[in-house]
Design a protein around this motif. Structure first.
Motif, short mmCIF file in Angstrom:
data_model
loop_
_atom_site.label_atom_id
_atom_site.label_comp_id
_atom_site.label_asym_id
_atom_site.label_seq_id
_atom_site.Cartn_x
_atom_site.Cartn_y
_atom_site.Cartn_z
N LYS A 148 -11.53 60.97 -6.88
CA LYS A 148 -11.54 60.12 -5.70
C LYS A 148 -11.91 58.69 -6.10
O LYS A 148 -12.74 58.49 -6.99
N PRO A 149 -11.28 57.68 -5.47
CA PRO A 149 -11.62 56.29 -5.79
C PRO A 149 -13.11 56.00 -5.61
O PRO A 149 -13.76 56.55 -4.71
N ILE A 150 -13.64 55.14 -6.46
CA ILE A 150 -15.06 54.79 -6.44
C ILE A 150 -15.19 53.30 -6.13
O ILE A 150 -14.49 52.47 -6.72
N ASN A 184 -9.11 55.37 2.47
CA ASN A 184 -8.53 55.97 3.67
C ASN A 184 -7.15 56.55 3.38
O ASN A 184 -6.80 57.64 3.86
N LEU A 185 -6.35 55.82 2.60
CA LEU A 185 -5.05 56.36 2.19
C LEU A 185 -5.24 57.63 1.36
O LEU A 185 -4.52 58.61 1.55
N TYR A 186 -6.20 57.59 0.46
CA TYR A 186 -6.48 58.75 -0.40
C TYR A 186 -6.81 59.99 0.45
O TYR A 186 -6.36 61.10 0.16
N LYS A 187 -7.59 59.79 1.52
CA LYS A 187 -8.00 60.91 2.36
C LYS A 187 -6.84 61.48 3.18
O LYS A 187 -6.85 62.65 3.53
N ASN A 188 -5.85 60.64 3.47
CA ASN A 188 -4.80 61.06 4.40
C ASN A 188 -3.46 61.39 3.76
O ASN A 188 -2.68 62.17 4.33
N ILE A 189 -3.16 60.82 2.61
CA ILE A 189 -1.90 61.15 1.94
C ILE A 189 -2.12 62.43 1.15
O ILE A 189 -3.04 62.50 0.32
N PRO A 190 -1.33 63.45 1.37
CA PRO A 190 -1.65 64.78 0.83
C PRO A 190 -1.61 64.91 -0.69
O PRO A 190 -2.39 65.68 -1.26
N ASN A 191 -0.73 64.16 -1.36
CA ASN A 191 -0.58 64.33 -2.81
C ASN A 191 -0.89 63.03 -3.55
O ASN A 191 -0.67 61.94 -3.03
N LYS A 192 -1.41 63.17 -4.77
CA LYS A 192 -1.75 62.02 -5.59
C LYS A 192 -1.21 62.21 -7.00
O LYS A 192 -1.13 63.33 -7.49
#
Length: 199
Positions: A148-150, A184-192
């Protein structure tokens, strides 16, 4: 094979040399389907915006006066109303993918966008990579893969996401807004997908 549109969004104000380096790094890309969208609050800046796809001149005082967040400090530190310019840039996007690149940033070489596009999986996947400062410092640090981004360890030029997720990319007026947008994008976009390379 189709070549997805890449929208590169830039805020600038009275920095012609920085903007020229930023813009040149974009127009010299080998990848053919790029739009450079720009917002400025300085009429003098318009003369150096030749060649951008689209730009918008805004009134800084109007932005500040319309800001509904200035009295609700989320303990994020310094008030930074210029962050709201990124919301105006978001409104200029019609389709495709989004990357933020301010006028003090530039792409590392002419093949960056092509390499990023080669890593696109689908519209539901957010891409992450690294950035390098002139000092040699690299963000995110080496162990960022699959994490997760820090706060303090990532910046707005380190991500690409599809415009269908724009509702999760609303900027506020406080320092480190880019981190909150990325998070917020990280939490909502399903794949990374992570690329361990500075671009």
């Amino acid at each position: 094979m189709s070549k997805p549109l890449i929208n590169i969004l830039t805020r600038t104000s009275g920095r012609p040399r920085g903007f020229k380096a930023c813009h040149n790094s974009i127009i010299n890309q080998t990848y053919p389907n790029i739009k450079h969208l720009v917002v400025t609050d300085d009429t003098g800046s318009i003369k150096y915006l030749d060649g951008v796809t689209k730009y918008k001149l805004i009134n800084k005082e109007d932005i500040i006066n319309k800001d509904i967040t200035k009295h609700t400090n989320p303990k994020a530190g310094r008030y930074s109303p210029h962050n709201l310019y990124s919301n105006i840039l978001n409104q200029l996007v019609e389709e495709g993918y989004i990357m933020y690149l301010d006028d003090d940033d530039m792409l590392k070489n002419n093949f960056v966008i092509e390499e990023i596009v080669n890593n696109i999986v689908n519209e539901d996947t957010m891409l992450f990579w690294q950035m390098r400062y002139r000092s040699g410092r690299v963000l995110p640090q080496g162990g960022f893969i699959h994490k997760k981004p820090i706060l303090g360890d990532i910046g707005s030029p380190c991500v690409l996401f599809h415009s269908k997720w724009l509702k999760y990319a609303t900027w506020d007026t406080w320092k480190c807004a880019d981190f909150r947008v990325i998070n917020n994008l990280y939490k909502n976009i399903p794949n990374k997908k992570w690329i361990k390379k500075p671009f």
